[in-house]
Enzyme design. Sequence first.
Site, PDB file in Angstrom:
ATOM      1  CB  CYS A   2      36.960 -39.224  37.051  1.00  0.00           C
ATOM      2  SG  CYS A   2      38.406 -40.280  37.306  1.00  0.00           S
ATOM      3  NE  ARG A  53      42.690 -42.853  35.652  1.00  0.00           N
ATOM      4  CZ  ARG A  53      43.674 -43.752  35.476  1.00  0.00           C
ATOM      5  NH1 ARG A  53      44.503 -43.744  34.486  1.00  0.00           N
ATOM      6  NH2 ARG A  53      43.908 -44.451  36.636  1.00  0.00           N
ATOM      7  CD  GLU A  80      40.507 -42.979  44.237  1.00  0.00           C
ATOM      8  OE1 GLU A  80      40.805 -44.234  43.920  1.00  0.00           O
ATOM      9  OE2 GLU A  80      41.224 -42.005  43.524  1.00  0.00           O
TER      10      GLU A  80
END
Length: 634
Positions: A2, A53, A80
């Site tokens: 993102c 996103r 992540e």
Amino acid sequence: MCGIVAIFNHDIQYEVDLKLLNKMNNSQNHRGPDDSNIWQDDGNKNIALAHTRLSIIDIEGGRQPLFDDTQTIGITFNGEIYNYIELRAELREKGYVFNTESDTEVIVNAWLEWHADCVKKLQGMFAFVLWDKKNKHLFAARDRLGIKPLHYSKADDQSFLFSSEIKALKCNDKISLALNSQAIEDYFSLGYILEPKSIYKSIYKILPGHYILLDQNKPEQLINKCYWDPLDYINVDSQNFDQETVQLKLNEAIKKHLIADVPLGVFLSGGVDSSALVALISQIKPEPVTTCSIGFDLLKYDESYYAEQVAKYFNTTHFETNVSVNDLSLVANVIDVFDEPFADNSAIPTLILSKTTREKVKVALSGDGSDELFLGYRNYQMLQLEERFRGVIPGFIRKPFFSFLAKIYPKLDRAPRFLRAKSTFQALVNNPITSFHRAMSIINSELLQQVYSYQFKEKLAGYSSEDEFKLLAKQVNHLPTLKQIQYIDFKTYLPGDILTKADRASMANSLEVRVPFLDHKIVEWGLGLAPKLNLRGSKVKQVLVKSLKGLVPEFVLERKKMSFTSPLDEWMRQIPIETLENKIFTNAFVNADIFNISQVKSLIEEHQNRQQNHGVFIWALLIFEAFLSKEESL
């Protein structure tokens, strides 16, 4: 993956301009074209978060900015968290409520439980800005190795701004865009800018393994703290290893890096690192791995044949693209993508590879980080050889003797490697850190000083990027020289060049790139390996290579390493000298008063006449001119 934006001002009367926030957020839309949102605190309009996103995990439920169940902790997050499932279970046992299946929600609850120490619990790549409404704290953090970027600046109106990329901060006309002279020196010596600097004096990069904490009640205080450093793990404790342990560690990391709700693939070069990823993933996933590679128009630099052989061996679904001299038209695109001068000559190939890969998958795994961890670069081999000479020949003999040889020996760039001894002689005159800095430089310091203008040298006031290398070396001067060099690489080249290139090139194409070799648990273990375990004569990365026996084909393990680079020296020579000079010596370039123009022209002529190789420096000049021209047009 993102793009994130945050604006904060200590003054509660200050109100964030939502038009500006939207503009900043939209400038990073390529990082996350799937969704876009902004949030402003109703009670404190002096804080606002924005997010664009790329949906990878919990596609429906992971929208951001996201709040915890109590609506007191908000976050905009890029990255992540690979251990989010375990963390979520741990936090649920402590009574925390989860409304989504996303890894983002784990971070807000982790903040409630562990406050700033929450970053120590996270395993993954991340950059995020978090707002604690109850305590009035703004918290901005970057992952341990610097895989994900996070920039910040303080504007003239005293507001703090954070973003994934510099272009978002430039949307605010209250931020000064005066150029940083030391950053320019970094760029022309190394090809990238040493963190935390950016090309602009007022824009900074949060360092890897650091966080910033702002307290609305303490406007005079900015906490910028290191929570993780390779310094704490780098040593020579491990004098041995076994194949099973290494494979186990790699398997564990790769399994976590495969967590996604979208298709994944692998950047495949045909070398040890990417082949290892394909081999291990093939054991984990039943379906064929998707692999993507790139080839070059000059055979000497082309690894695509080897990538194709590996793809056939593991029966992958393979795709290939090519790059040639014609793609130098993408020079302006480098500035659009990187926001500042960036001279790594594999930037354009990586951009093209990322574009092709994104047409097939949404996430790609890369072998980046393996060379730093397992001592895979040729520089490590050369340094080891130099150190042997330094160890047996006293300095009072070595320095004058090799100085004389370096002076009289011709520079044979086009000769076979064993005849190119001039640079080796020069290295043996210097201390190891100076020698390493020279090896990492795109042009040697003596030539650079010749081409700089007198006025620019005055601005530098003696600063050199080599100073930064020496400061880092001092922190680990109790270790062997090879470990000092490894530490410098982890603090400079890896985040400033390798990971910057991977992030910007991939995210420009809305592709997420993951780097399993930089899982911090593997890094902490690998930093403790004694150099002799990885370097055995002309062989490198032996800990990794030996652990892959029987898993990766011998033709990969025995093949000589090729660097992922482009044939810039020859590409530059395919461009007429008049074309090069017209492109470089524009008004914007000349008026910057950084270079002695006649000296620069001499280097270009030397290169085009095949007297010496200056292709990378010419490329750096082209990139810098494109940057200055774009700045002038703003």
